[in-house]
Design a protein around this motif. Structure first.
Motif, PDB file in Angstrom:
ATOM      1  N   LEU A   7       0.837  -1.200   0.000  1.00  0.00           N
ATOM      2  CA  LEU A   7       0.000   0.000   0.000  1.00  0.00           C
ATOM      3  C   LEU A   7       0.873   1.252   0.000  1.00  0.00           C
ATOM      4  CD1 LEU A   7      -2.648   1.613   0.257  1.00  0.00           C
ATOM      5  CD2 LEU A   7      -2.501   1.256   2.731  1.00  0.00           C
ATOM      6  N   MET A  11       0.955   4.057  -2.954  1.00  0.00           N
ATOM      7  CA  MET A  11       0.649   5.465  -2.694  1.00  0.00           C
ATOM      8  C   MET A  11       1.811   6.370  -3.130  1.00  0.00           C
ATOM      9  SD  MET A  11      -2.422   5.630  -1.274  1.00  0.00           S
ATOM     10  CE  MET A  11      -2.451   7.164  -0.387  1.00  0.00           C
ATOM     11  N   ASN A  59     -10.538   0.320   4.302  1.00  0.00           N
ATOM     12  CA  ASN A  59      -9.336   0.451   3.469  1.00  0.00           C
ATOM     13  C   ASN A  59      -9.143   1.888   2.990  1.00  0.00           C
ATOM     14  OD1 ASN A  59      -8.604  -2.205   3.771  1.00  0.00           O
ATOM     15  ND2 ASN A  59      -9.677  -2.879   1.934  1.00  0.00           N
ATOM     16  N   ARG A  63      -5.914   4.346   3.684  1.00  0.00           N
ATOM     17  CA  ARG A  63      -5.240   5.057   2.595  1.00  0.00           C
ATOM     18  C   ARG A  63      -5.170   6.555   2.891  1.00  0.00           C
ATOM     19  NH1 ARG A  63      -4.632   2.352  -2.278  1.00  0.00           N
ATOM     20  NH2 ARG A  63      -4.684   4.295  -3.446  1.00  0.00           N
TER      21      ARG A  63
END
Length: 196
Positions: A7, A11, A59, A63
């Motif tokens: 993740l 990002m 989720n 984020r």
């Protein structure tokens, strides 16, 4: 909240080149929450308390927190970690090993070899990033792990000392008192009394 490397990497790539990581990252440190981070953390906390919101938005809320972290003061350090930039990335790999094998004994030479640095260069970069020497960092890590064992897992003092790599219980007790302000047995008893 466990930060998934995939993740974080996704990002960083999605945000593109911000130019922030051209400078050397700041040492790892606590930083004040920005207004954006406070709002993101509150949204995440609210989502965790409502099952349907957690399922549908959990989720996205994570984020949101990661995005705010990447925008903040420690953003360059997170980017350097993901992008494998130089010394920072190599020191973080050593830190990861220390966190996994904190009960093992390490010499600065062994850690420096893992980071592909000379011992003096390793020591300098380690101290710049963590604000402590490798020995101080490992001692602090062991004491924090021992506190968790004493207070959460109900280990006795001897068991906790041995589990985190101390060979001498009196030395462990002295270090524990110096770091936490009270002996481990007294700290454990106070915590048990609070739970009763």
């Amino acid at each position: 909240m466990r930060l998934e490397p995939a993740l974080l990497s996704e990002m960083v790539m999605a945000m593109g080149d911000t130019g922030q990581y051209i400078q050397a990252p700041l040492p790892m440190a606590s930083v004040a929450m920005t207004e954006g981070m406070q709002e993101a953390v509150l949204r995440l906390a609210r989502a965790l308390n409502v099952a349907i919101e957690c399922s549908a938005m959990g989720n996205a809320r994570i984020r949101d927190v990661v995005f705010e972290a990447l925008k903040g003061e420690q953003g360059p350090a997170l980017r350097a970690l993901v992008l494998g930039h130089g010394n920072y990335s190599r020191i973080v790999q050593v830190l990861s090993k220390l966190h996994t094998h904190f009960a093992d004994d390490f010499s600065v030479e062994q850690l420096a070899a893992q980071a592909h640095m000379s011992p003096s260069t390793f020591h300098q970069h380690f101290k710049q990033i963590t604000r402590s020497s490798p020995a101080q960092y490992l001692k602090r890590l062991r004491l924090i792990k021992a506190q968790q064992l004493l207070l959460q897992d109900n280990y006795n003092v001897n068991q906790a000392a041995a589990a985190v790599g101390y060979r001498s219980v009196p030395q462990f007790s002295r270090d524990y008192k110096r770091y936490f302000g009270e002996p481990p047995l007294q700290h454990r008893r106070q915590e048990q009394a609070l739970r009763a």
